[in-house]
Structures are given as structure tokens and as C-alpha cells.
Design a protein around this motif. Structure first.
Motif, PDB file in Angstrom:
ATOM      1  N   PHE A  14       0.881  -1.118   0.057  1.00  0.00           N
ATOM      2  CA  PHE A  14      -0.028   0.015  -0.270  1.00  0.00           C
ATOM      3  C   PHE A  14       0.956   1.241  -0.262  1.00  0.00           C
ATOM      4  O   PHE A  14       0.843   2.172  -0.845  1.00  0.00           O
ATOM      5  CB  PHE A  14      -0.860  -0.056   0.985  1.00  0.00           C
ATOM      6  CG  PHE A  14      -1.328   1.284   1.798  1.00  0.00           C
ATOM      7  CD1 PHE A  14      -1.025   1.632   3.087  1.00  0.00           C
ATOM      8  CD2 PHE A  14      -1.918   2.103   1.019  1.00  0.00           C
ATOM      9  CE1 PHE A  14      -1.518   2.646   3.789  1.00  0.00           C
ATOM     10  CE2 PHE A  14      -2.451   3.361   1.630  1.00  0.00           C
ATOM     11  CZ  PHE A  14      -2.307   3.695   2.731  1.00  0.00           C
ATOM     12  N   LYS A  96       8.222   5.059   8.348  1.00  0.00           N
ATOM     13  CA  LYS A  96       8.209   4.984   9.658  1.00  0.00           C
ATOM     14  C   LYS A  96       7.557   3.902  10.113  1.00  0.00           C
ATOM     15  O   LYS A  96       6.872   3.011   9.554  1.00  0.00           O
ATOM     16  CB  LYS A  96       7.490   6.299  10.461  1.00  0.00           C
ATOM     17  CG  LYS A  96       6.408   6.816   9.795  1.00  0.00           C
ATOM     18  CD  LYS A  96       5.181   5.928   9.373  1.00  0.00           C
ATOM     19  CE  LYS A  96       4.674   5.106  10.654  1.00  0.00           C
ATOM     20  NZ  LYS A  96       3.733   4.068  10.140  1.00  0.00           N
ATOM     21  N   TYR A 125       1.347  13.722   7.646  1.00  0.00           N
ATOM     22  CA  TYR A 125       0.154  14.478   8.343  1.00  0.00           C
ATOM     23  C   TYR A 125       0.471  16.035   8.519  1.00  0.00           C
ATOM     24  O   TYR A 125      -0.278  16.790   8.657  1.00  0.00           O
ATOM     25  CB  TYR A 125      -0.557  13.776   9.395  1.00  0.00           C
ATOM     26  CG  TYR A 125      -0.921  12.439   9.321  1.00  0.00           C
ATOM     27  CD1 TYR A 125      -0.509  11.358  10.105  1.00  0.00           C
ATOM     28  CD2 TYR A 125      -1.779  12.128   8.207  1.00  0.00           C
ATOM     29  CE1 TYR A 125      -1.207   9.857   9.707  1.00  0.00           C
ATOM     30  CE2 TYR A 125      -2.382  10.830   7.986  1.00  0.00           C
ATOM     31  CZ  TYR A 125      -1.994   9.948   8.714  1.00  0.00           C
ATOM     32  OH  TYR A 125      -2.468   8.681   8.404  1.00  0.00           O
ATOM     33  N   TYR A 153      -5.402   8.280  18.483  1.00  0.00           N
ATOM     34  CA  TYR A 153      -5.233   7.677  17.185  1.00  0.00           C
ATOM     35  C   TYR A 153      -5.831   6.371  17.125  1.00  0.00           C
ATOM     36  O   TYR A 153      -5.352   5.385  17.682  1.00  0.00           O
ATOM     37  CB  TYR A 153      -3.752   7.719  16.780  1.00  0.00           C
ATOM     38  CG  TYR A 153      -3.661   7.513  15.192  1.00  0.00           C
ATOM     39  CD1 TYR A 153      -4.468   6.840  14.333  1.00  0.00           C
ATOM     40  CD2 TYR A 153      -2.513   8.123  14.208  1.00  0.00           C
ATOM     41  CE1 TYR A 153      -4.015   6.652  13.079  1.00  0.00           C
ATOM     42  CE2 TYR A 153      -2.308   8.016  13.100  1.00  0.00           C
ATOM     43  CZ  TYR A 153      -3.035   7.378  12.338  1.00  0.00           C
ATOM     44  OH  TYR A 153      -2.919   7.378  11.093  1.00  0.00           O
ATOM     45  N   GLN A 155      -8.038   3.340  15.142  1.00  0.00           N
ATOM     46  CA  GLN A 155      -8.085   2.519  13.682  1.00  0.00           C
ATOM     47  C   GLN A 155      -8.891   1.192  14.177  1.00  0.00           C
ATOM     48  O   GLN A 155      -8.960   0.794  15.288  1.00  0.00           O
ATOM     49  CB  GLN A 155      -6.792   1.949  13.165  1.00  0.00           C
ATOM     50  CG  GLN A 155      -5.818   3.466  12.780  1.00  0.00           C
ATOM     51  CD  GLN A 155      -4.471   2.699  12.288  1.00  0.00           C
ATOM     52  OE1 GLN A 155      -3.906   1.687  12.646  1.00  0.00           O
ATOM     53  NE2 GLN A 155      -4.108   3.513  11.069  1.00  0.00           N
ATOM     54  N   TRP A 157      -8.545  -1.709  11.734  1.00  0.00           N
ATOM     55  CA  TRP A 157      -8.219  -2.548  10.629  1.00  0.00           C
ATOM     56  C   TRP A 157      -7.606  -3.956  11.191  1.00  0.00           C
ATOM     57  O   TRP A 157      -7.712  -5.068  10.695  1.00  0.00           O
ATOM     58  CB  TRP A 157      -7.223  -2.136   9.706  1.00  0.00           C
ATOM     59  CG  TRP A 157      -5.816  -1.815  10.273  1.00  0.00           C
ATOM     60  CD1 TRP A 157      -5.496  -0.626  11.029  1.00  0.00           C
ATOM     61  CD2 TRP A 157      -4.577  -2.480  10.162  1.00  0.00           C
ATOM     62  NE1 TRP A 157      -4.215  -0.891  11.326  1.00  0.00           N
ATOM     63  CE2 TRP A 157      -3.585  -1.659  10.755  1.00  0.00           C
ATOM     64  CE3 TRP A 157      -4.146  -3.481   9.433  1.00  0.00           C
ATOM     65  CZ2 TRP A 157      -2.370  -2.254  10.890  1.00  0.00           C
ATOM     66  CZ3 TRP A 157      -2.732  -4.196   9.536  1.00  0.00           C
ATOM     67  CH2 TRP A 157      -2.200  -3.357  10.372  1.00  0.00           C
ATOM     68  N   ARG A 167       2.896  -6.424  10.784  1.00  0.00           N
ATOM     69  CA  ARG A 167       3.269  -5.546  12.071  1.00  0.00           C
ATOM     70  C   ARG A 167       2.888  -6.155  13.189  1.00  0.00           C
ATOM     71  O   ARG A 167       3.560  -5.788  14.097  1.00  0.00           O
ATOM     72  CB  ARG A 167       2.317  -4.343  11.819  1.00  0.00           C
ATOM     73  CG  ARG A 167       2.723  -3.356  10.588  1.00  0.00           C
ATOM     74  CD  ARG A 167       1.934  -2.130  10.683  1.00  0.00           C
ATOM     75  NE  ARG A 167       2.376  -1.293   9.313  1.00  0.00           N
ATOM     76  CZ  ARG A 167       1.760  -1.359   8.254  1.00  0.00           C
ATOM     77  NH1 ARG A 167       0.910  -2.377   7.989  1.00  0.00           N
ATOM     78  NH2 ARG A 167       2.013  -0.569   7.560  1.00  0.00           N
ATOM     79  N   ASP A 181       3.635   2.292  15.202  1.00  0.00           N
ATOM     80  CA  ASP A 181       2.962   2.463  13.841  1.00  0.00           C
ATOM     81  C   ASP A 181       2.130   3.720  13.619  1.00  0.00           C
ATOM     82  O   ASP A 181       2.502   4.609  12.793  1.00  0.00           O
ATOM     83  CB  ASP A 181       2.088   1.385  13.572  1.00  0.00           C
ATOM     84  CG  ASP A 181       1.545   1.263  11.999  1.00  0.00           C
ATOM     85  OD1 ASP A 181       0.556   0.694  11.877  1.00  0.00           O
ATOM     86  OD2 ASP A 181       2.065   1.979  11.362  1.00  0.00           O
ATOM     87  N   VAL A 182       1.328   3.981  14.661  1.00  0.00           N
ATOM     88  CA  VAL A 182       0.402   5.179  14.475  1.00  0.00           C
ATOM     89  C   VAL A 182       0.594   6.122  15.639  1.00  0.00           C
ATOM     90  O   VAL A 182       0.319   7.450  15.564  1.00  0.00           O
ATOM     91  CB  VAL A 182      -0.894   4.925  14.429  1.00  0.00           C
ATOM     92  CG1 VAL A 182      -1.068   4.332  12.957  1.00  0.00           C
ATOM     93  CG2 VAL A 182      -1.430   3.991  14.970  1.00  0.00           C
ATOM     94  N   HIS A 185       2.779   9.000  14.712  1.00  0.00           N
ATOM     95  CA  HIS A 185       2.255  10.019  13.950  1.00  0.00           C
ATOM     96  C   HIS A 185       1.886  10.914  14.933  1.00  0.00           C
ATOM     97  O   HIS A 185       1.763  12.288  14.522  1.00  0.00           O
ATOM     98  CB  HIS A 185       1.201   9.412  13.047  1.00  0.00           C
ATOM     99  CG  HIS A 185       1.556   8.711  11.682  1.00  0.00           C
ATOM    100  ND1 HIS A 185       2.058   9.718  10.936  1.00  0.00           N
ATOM    101  CD2 HIS A 185       1.434   7.787  11.245  1.00  0.00           C
ATOM    102  CE1 HIS A 185       2.472   8.916   9.596  1.00  0.00           C
ATOM    103  NE2 HIS A 185       1.891   7.757   9.861  1.00  0.00           N
ATOM    104  N   GLN A 241      -5.961   0.187  17.411  1.00  0.00           N
ATOM    105  CA  GLN A 241      -6.027  -0.571  16.192  1.00  0.00           C
ATOM    106  C   GLN A 241      -7.109  -1.508  16.294  1.00  0.00           C
ATOM    107  O   GLN A 241      -7.134  -2.089  15.153  1.00  0.00           O
ATOM    108  CB  GLN A 241      -4.540  -1.196  15.489  1.00  0.00           C
ATOM    109  CG  GLN A 241      -3.634   0.024  15.512  1.00  0.00           C
ATOM    110  CD  GLN A 241      -2.214  -0.373  14.852  1.00  0.00           C
ATOM    111  OE1 GLN A 241      -1.669  -1.373  15.139  1.00  0.00           O
ATOM    112  NE2 GLN A 241      -1.845   0.181  13.811  1.00  0.00           N
TER     113      GLN A 241
HETATM  114  C1  SOE Z   1      -1.374   1.123   9.238  1.00  0.00           C
HETATM  115  O1  SOE Z   1      -1.538   1.501  10.488  1.00  0.00           O
HETATM  116  C2  SOE Z   1      -1.118   2.461   8.327  1.00  0.00           C
HETATM  117  O2  SOE Z   1      -1.295   2.331   7.312  1.00  0.00           O
HETATM  118  C3  SOE Z   1       0.165   3.234   8.949  1.00  0.00           C
HETATM  119  O3  SOE Z   1       1.246   2.442   8.847  1.00  0.00           O
HETATM  120  C4  SOE Z   1       0.377   4.560   8.351  1.00  0.00           C
HETATM  121  O4  SOE Z   1       1.396   5.229   8.888  1.00  0.00           O
HETATM  122  C5  SOE Z   1      -0.904   5.444   8.473  1.00  0.00           C
HETATM  123  O5  SOE Z   1      -0.678   6.624   7.902  1.00  0.00           O
HETATM  124  C6  SOE Z   1      -1.978   4.853   8.071  1.00  0.00           C
HETATM  125  O6  SOE Z   1      -2.374   3.558   8.751  1.00  0.00           O
END
Ligand code: SOE
Length: 373
Positions: A14, A96, A125, A153, A155, A157, A167, A181-182, A185, A241
Motif C-alpha cells: 500500500f 516510519k 500528516y 489515534y 483504527q 483494521w 506488523r 506504527d501510528v 504519527h 488499532q
Molecule cells: C497502518 O496502521 C497505517 O498504514 C500506518 O502504517 C500509516 O502510517 C498510517 O498513515 C495509516 O495506517
């Protein structure tokens, strides 16, 4: 006049696709690709319209035709590729987290510092126009002195127990997963817009499931963190996540003595400005934003949404501009990658030892050591 640089991408997932669009958008040459196998590299080359396929990443890095190496592989390969690319005097864009350990991060730092390679880390971002507007307003003290920074943060998925990914494994992803991972960010964005840094933190991490797809889960799904900044501001962060319905919600709130600000990456065209007597919603657009650094990144009129790929495109354009000797404002460089490593280290130690941990300044610590050696 910019030189048209030749990019070589290592990886075919991706993020490799996101990088490829951004390279072309910046009018540089998407020259080559290598991946985990010649077959996956060939398939990605066909999908992305890349002419040159290398059988191994080593051949791509060694090619005299490649100017910039983009590292879009699982985390465990980042350091080895980055160090080889630095030794080959390439410019580097490394996903990252830049490594799976502080030790690897230091090795990257030493190789890149010695070679003088440009190094950019996609904390992309930072490149939403609204984020630059928020940063400018905070820098102008329009919110007054900050007394609280908080957010999350979230998610989903990995919200299903059967969901899995490289991961999740410590060997391919690193000791920390959700935070590395996030969570990094969120911290990068917070420190970027506020100009402040997390001085110390206490973290709790947990797993939603003990196993995924029959494999034992070794890394956290969830991290909850309290922190204090160098300026003494209190803060909190929740990283997950496994939160159904939250696709990629990076939410940051900064509360000051004169105003509060909220940015949500899932609605990136607007900034909430809270006040005692009234609230405002600032929309992105040349005519609505007040600061040049924000206007620069606002490429369509207000009311035309800009998204993640637009932000990533701006990040790559600035990174390549930096590789050619210019200094665009706010490019996340090696120091940003080292900063994330220091935060990951602190979270892992704090969660294991259940105590407050000071966040190390790896950049200064190892630059001093390198210069003394
Ligand atoms: C998965 O958590 C992911 O693709 C991250 O690795 C990215 O850095 C983030 O921008 C979106 O989610």
C-alpha cells in the motif's frame, strides 16, 4: 531549476503505491522497483507503470541510475536498506518507524550522518494545509499558553480477532506495534504544531486478543499514555488499532489560555477553534487560511476537499526539494525518525516497568558521541 531525480522503490504494498503517485506528482522519475521477490516486483511494476525491475533491493541500491531510494518494506528491513543506501550516497525516504530498535536507529544515524545523504520520514500528516494553519496560529500565540494537549489515534483494521499483518509480529514489526506504527504519527504532529516536546511519559499497553490466526500476539493493540511536555503541559494519548468504526482517526486537541484547537485527520479540511463566547470552523482554502505556509499547500479552492494523497504528494515534493539543497519548512527528516525511536523506547520501557520514563534526546546524545569519536 529542479533536476529530475530518479526514484527506486523497495517494496510493493500500500505505501509503495502511495509513494509512487507522489513521486510522479512531483515530476520526478519513477525509475525502478524491487520487492521481496522478482515476481512481486514485476507485478508491481506492471501495476504502477515502472519500467525497471531489479531482482533484489541490493541491486536497486547499487544502481548508479537511482538517485533516491524509497524504503517501503516491513520494518525489519528498514535499517539494513537505509544503511546500504547511505553508503551508496543515495537520498533516502524511509517509512516510519525507521527501524525496529534504538540500536538500529543509531546505526542509521551514523551511516547517514557520515554519508551526508538526505533522509526524509513520511510523517506526512504535517502536510495538510489545516495543520500548517494550526501550527502558525500556535506559533503566533493566538491560543495563548497551552495547558492541556490530548487526543487519540484510533483504527479498526485489526479489530477482528482473525485479522493479522506483518506488523503484529515482533520480528518483522518491532517490539511495539500500535504505538510505533501510528502513535508516533500523533506525537510527531503534536510536537510539530505545538513546538513543544514530550519530556516524560507513563504508558500502559494491552492486547485485545492473545492470538491472531493461530499465532500468539506479541505486540500491543492498545496504548494509553499520560505525558508532560518540556514546557510543563499535561497531556494524554490513546492509541488503538481495534476500535470498530474508527478507520484512521488521528484526533489532536490543544487547549490554551485564549482558545482551544481540534484537528481530526478524518475531516482534514477543517480546524475547530473553541472560544468562551463562540466557536469557529476554519476551512482550508487560499481565501480562508491566514498563513502563507498553509496557503502554499492549499492547491484547490475552499470547498474542494484535499486528502491524504495530496498531503503525501506535498511531503514528497518538499523532500525532493530538500534533496536538491533547498530548505522547505517542516520536512520530517532523520531527526523526526530518531525522535519517534526515542518515544517508542520510552513507551516500551514504561509499559514494562510501570513507571514514568524520561524521553531521551537521541539526536543530541548520538551526535555528540559521533563528533567525539
Ligand atoms: C497502518 O496502521 C497505517 O498504514 C500506518 O502504517 C500509516 O502510517 C498510517 O498513515 C495509516 O495506517
Amino acid at each position: 531549476m529542479q533536476t529530475r531525480l530518479k526514484a527506486g522503490i523497495v517494496g510493493s504494498g500500500f505505501m509503495a503505491k502511495v509513494h509512487s503517485r507522489a513521486i510522479r506528482n512531483a515530476r520526478h522519475e519513477l525509475y525502478a522497483i524491487a520487492s521481496s521477490s522478482p515476481e512481486s516486483a514485476s507485478q508491481a511494476a506492471e501495476d504502477l507503470g515502472i519500467a525497471r525491475v531489479f531482482n533484489t533491493w541490493q541491486e536497486l541500491v547499487a544502481s548508479p541510475e537511482v538517485d533516491v531510494v524509497h524504503i517501503c518494506t516491513p520494518n525489519e528491513l528498514h535499517a539494513e536498506i537505509a544503511i546500504a543506501a547511505a553508503k551508496a550516497n543515495k537520498q533516502i525516504v524511509c517509512e516510519k518507524p525507521i527501524s525496529v530498535s534504538t540500536e538500529e536507529t543509531v546505526s542509521i544515524f551514523e551511516a547517514v550522518t557520515k554519508s551526508g545523504s538526505g533522509f526524509a520520514v513520511p510523517f506526512a500528516y504535517r502536510y495538510y494545509p489545516i495543520v500548517r494553519e494550526l501550527r502558525a496560529r500556535l506559533q503566533n500565540n493566538e491560543g495563548g499558553s497551552l495547558h492541556l494537549i490530548h487526543g487519540n489515534y484510533l483504527q479498526d483494521w485489526l479489530a477482528e480477532p482473525a485479522a493479522n499483518n506483518w506488523r503484529v509480529s515482533q520480528s518483522s514489526g518491532g517490539v511495539s506495534r500500535a504505538f510505533a506504527d501510528v502513535g508516533t504519527h500523533w506525537c510527531d504532529l503534536m510536537e510539530f504544531v505545538s513546538g513543544d516536546r514530550i519530556a516524560r511519559l507513563i504508558a500502559h499497553t494491552s492486547k485485545a486478543y492473545e492470538s491472531r490466526g493461530g499465532e500468539q500476539v506479541q505486540t500491543e493493540d492498545i496504548a494509553t499514555i499520560l505525558f508532560e511536555t518540556e514546557a510543563g503541559v499535561s497531556g494524554s494519548l490513546t492509541v488503538s488499532q481495534v476500535s470498530h468504526g474508527r478507520k484512521n482517526q488521528l484526533l489532536i486537541e490543544l487547549d490554551g489560555s485564549k482558545a482551544s484547537y481540534t484537528f481530526n485527520q478524518e475531516q482534514p479540511d477543517s480546524l475547530f477553534v473553541g472560544g468562551r463566547n463562540s466557536n469557529q470552523i476554519i476551512m482550508h482554502g487560499q481565501e480562508t487560511l491566514m498563513h502563507e505556509d498553509a496557503k502554499r499547500l492549499s492547491i484547490v479552492p475552499s470547498g474542494h476537499p484535499q486528502g491524504y494523497q495530496d498531503a503525501f504528494n506535498s511531503f514528497i515534493a518538499d523532500a525532493y526539494d530538500g534533496f536538491q539543497g533547498n530548505q522547505p519548512d517542516g520536512v520530517p527528516d532523520l531527526q523526526a525518525g530518531m525522535r519517534a525511536a526515542a518515544l517508542i523506547e520510552a513507551v516500551v520501557i514504561s509499559a514494562a516497568e510501570k513507571k514514568w520514563v524520561e524521553v531521551r534526546d537521541l539526536q543530541n546524545l548520538y551526535l555528540t558521541k559521533l563528533l567525539a569519536s
